[in-house]
Design a protein around this motif. Structure first.
Motif, PDB file in Angstrom:
ATOM      1  N   ILE A  28       0.866  -1.179   0.000  1.00  0.00           N
ATOM      2  CA  ILE A  28       0.000   0.000   0.000  1.00  0.00           C
ATOM      3  C   ILE A  28       0.904   1.231   0.000  1.00  0.00           C
ATOM      4  N   SER A  29       0.584   2.178  -0.842  1.00  0.00           N
ATOM      5  CA  SER A  29       1.230   3.486  -0.799  1.00  0.00           C
ATOM      6  C   SER A  29       0.129   4.537  -0.869  1.00  0.00           C
ATOM      7  N   ILE A  30       0.041   5.358   0.183  1.00  0.00           N
ATOM      8  CA  ILE A  30      -0.908   6.470   0.201  1.00  0.00           C
ATOM      9  C   ILE A  30      -0.096   7.757   0.216  1.00  0.00           C
ATOM     10  N   LYS A  31      -0.422   8.657  -0.704  1.00  0.00           N
ATOM     11  CA  LYS A  31       0.351   9.886  -0.852  1.00  0.00           C
ATOM     12  C   LYS A  31      -0.602  11.061  -0.988  1.00  0.00           C
ATOM     13  N   ALA A  32      -0.249  12.183  -0.336  1.00  0.00           N
ATOM     14  CA  ALA A  32      -1.069  13.385  -0.452  1.00  0.00           C
ATOM     15  C   ALA A  32      -0.221  14.609  -0.138  1.00  0.00           C
ATOM     16  N   ASN A  33      -0.610  15.741  -0.716  1.00  0.00           N
ATOM     17  CA  ASN A  33       0.046  17.021  -0.457  1.00  0.00           C
ATOM     18  C   ASN A  33      -0.766  17.826   0.550  1.00  0.00           C
ATOM     19  N   PHE A  34      -0.052  18.459   1.481  1.00  0.00           N
ATOM     20  CA  PHE A  34      -0.685  19.264   2.517  1.00  0.00           C
ATOM     21  C   PHE A  34       0.000  20.626   2.581  1.00  0.00           C
ATOM     22  N   THR A  35      -0.795  21.656   2.811  1.00  0.00           N
ATOM     23  CA  THR A  35      -0.241  22.995   2.984  1.00  0.00           C
ATOM     24  C   THR A  35       0.598  23.041   4.260  1.00  0.00           C
ATOM     25  N   ILE A  36       1.791  23.605   4.174  1.00  0.00           N
ATOM     26  CA  ILE A  36       2.626  23.766   5.371  1.00  0.00           C
ATOM     27  C   ILE A  36       2.042  24.897   6.199  1.00  0.00           C
ATOM     28  N   ASP A  37       1.617  24.582   7.395  1.00  0.00           N
ATOM     29  CA  ASP A  37       0.884  25.521   8.237  1.00  0.00           C
ATOM     30  C   ASP A  37       1.086  25.062   9.673  1.00  0.00           C
TER      31      ASP A  37
END
Length: 539
Positions: free
Chosen positions: A453-462
């Motif tokens: 399994i590979s789960i990947k996501a982009n998140f705002t640096i905050d």
């Protein structure tokens, strides 16, 4: 000449190493010596406590009976402890506790200044209740730091907001040193339906330093889901060792007790001493000693109801994480059949079911709207399906990929922002079944094996966002750290972090595999229509 210099260098290194080792021994066991070398290890205990169940006790009787339990557990530990942590609220658990007047008979004054005088001695401050003095004597007799959770009463100086009796009450952790002297306290900030105590105007930043060279920060139960004071202890004060008394009530699929503790310790690479109240009928239980990226040293849930101490040595060379044993997972999972679980509402999640005999998935699911609130989750999955098991007539879990960017209610007490990418086990085809569990584990079979399994996501640096690696097996324990990868990378000139959570060891007993993100920007009090009373539940 070169040989002579080399020999001198070797001797100097040996001397420094031996001095460092001896220094550690002196600093740990002797208050009369001063040493500046860093201590490499300490022995900690956390206690899961099943409180007294008698219904008709006076406040003094209830406090003393549970205190006697604490001391009995401490006395049974056959190791020399440096610190022991007891859970939240179990000294007064099972008492009626809805309003201020209910709590006052259980409350005790706590010193506002550190005097260094043992509460156990005749010179101690006798304003403290008898049960607290008994705990101080237990700390002194066992030569250990001791952390207990109490209801604290403090004189109220705000004429407009004082109770008629003139007392403010707080859910407070109290720390006693090896002599039974008061060292530190922490007043819980993020209250969970605890109408009988006050909230401080600002979060306490509670830090204390021990004679074995470790600085600890403290917070309590529901605090773990919020930024303040937890992340401030890390970011502003560089604390790496934490004490966490809790009366946690496990919720599927993301917030069971050990799962929550593990994700926080792993995400922040923190030593986490977690002590949980135990009541399986209400879903309360789960305690452990975690060493950050190395995983739990000792942890567990007393699934049938009872008390247990977990003891471990925190050191610079912790043992390697154990492997996955399906037989042991099944044995532990069966013990959880009568354990109660809250259920998260997943109705607004974007999801897609994993269909039998499809072996490869490369999918993207998105949730939310707008540049700041949209989350897109990328899934790369490799699966084996066992047709024989799939058709054996037993119950088996189906799986869904899910994505969510939005706000949830924490049992009507508070609203919190979430950013989640996950694979979940479901008891049926509907998304609502993905926060449940089949009732009889012996009737469950496992036709699905996840090879990757590979789960990947982009998140705002905050600073008001944080993401965690979140996992759960059927045993209601997280995956061991050596079965997963938790990776991130930054993008040049973009305020974005990409998190990647990978399963690297095949698994056929999977419940939850997720990136669990909190967005504190979207937190706030719930609307009145979502508010509901949970009685004496504390988180």
């Amino acid at each position: 000449m070169h040989l002579f210099i080399t020999l001198i260098s070797i001797l100097l290194i040996v001397f420094l190493c031996e001095s460092h080792e001896q220094c550690g021994k002196i600093n740990r066991y002797s208050e009369s010596e001063v040493c500046t070398a860093e201590i490499s290890e300490y022995v900690a205990a956390v206690v899961e406590h099943y409180p007294n169940q008698e219904p008709n006790l006076s406040s003094e009787e209830r406090l003393m009976k549970n205190t006697e339990d604490f001391i009995r557990i401490l006395n049974k530990i056959d190791q020399n402890l440096d610190i022991i942590v007891f859970p939240e609220a179990t000294l007064y658990a099972n008492a009626k506790m809805n309003v201020h007047d209910d709590a006052l008979p259980y409350a005790t004054k706590i010193q506002d200044t550190i005097t260094g005088v043992s509460l156990c001695s005749s010179k101690g401050n006798k304003e403290e209740a008898a049960f607290l003095i008994n705990l101080a004597c237990a700390a002194q007799n066992s030569n250990t730091y001791l952390v207990a959770n109490v209801i604290e009463k403090s004189e109220c100086n705000d004429l407009e907001n004082c109770a008629k009796d003139g007392w403010n009450l707080y859910n407070t952790n109290v720390v006693l040193d090896r002599d039974g002297a008061f060292v530190s306290k922490y007043r819980k900030f993020n209250l969970f339906g605890e109408h009988y105590v006050n909230q401080t105007a600002e979060p306490d930043i509670s830090i204390f330093e021990t004679d074995f060279g470790i600085k600890f920060g403290m917070f309590t139960c529901f605090d773990i889901l919020f930024r303040r004071p937890t992340l401030e202890l890390i970011e502003k004060h560089n604390i790496k060792h934490f004490i966490f008394p809790t009366m946690w009530f496990s919720e599927l699929p993301f917030l069971t007790a050990l799962q929550t503790q593990h994700q926080w310790a792993q995400r922040h690479d923190a030593v986490f001493l977690t002590s949980g109240a135990n009541d399986p009928k209400r879903g309360s239980g789960g305690s452990g000693i975690y060493q950050g990226k190395y995983g739990p040293l000792k942890y567990g849930i007393v699934s049938e109801g009872g008390s247990q101490a977990h003891v471990a040595t925190v050191s610079t060379h912790p043992p390697e994480a154990g492997g996955l044993d399906a037989t042991q997972i099944d044995k532990t999972a069966k013990q959880m059949d009568n354990f109660f679980f809250l259920k998260d509402d997943l109705s607004l999640y974007t999801s897609k079911i994993l269909t039998p005999n499809q072996h490869q998935y490369n999918e993207q699911l998105c949730s939310g709207s707008g540049d700041n609130n949209q989350l897109c989750c990328h899934f790369n999955i490799q699966i084996n399906w066992n047709d024989e098991i799939l058709n054996d007539g037993k119950d088996h879990y189906q799986y869904r990929m899910v994505a969510y960017s939005g706000v949830r209610s924490f049992s009507g007490m508070y609203n919190g922002g979430l950013e989640i990418c996950a694979i979940l086990a479901c008891t049926g085809e509907e998304i609502g079944s993905c926060s449940g569990r089949f009732g009889n584990y012996n009737d469950v079979s496992w036709p699905v094996t996840f090879n990757k399994i590979s789960i990947k996501a982009n998140f705002t640096i905050d600073e008001n966002k944080v993401q965690h690696p979140n996992s759960l097996l059927s045993s209601i324990r997280p995956l061991p750290v050596n079965a997963v990868e938790w990776l991130h990378r930054y993008f040049q000139d973009e305020p974005i972090v990409e998190w990647n959570y990978n399963l690297i060891e095949a698994q056929s007993r999977l419940f939850t595999f997720a990136i669990y993100g909190r967005d504190f920007n979207r937190d706030g009090p719930p609307s009145t229509k979502n508010t509901k009373s949970l009685g004496n539940i504390n988180l």
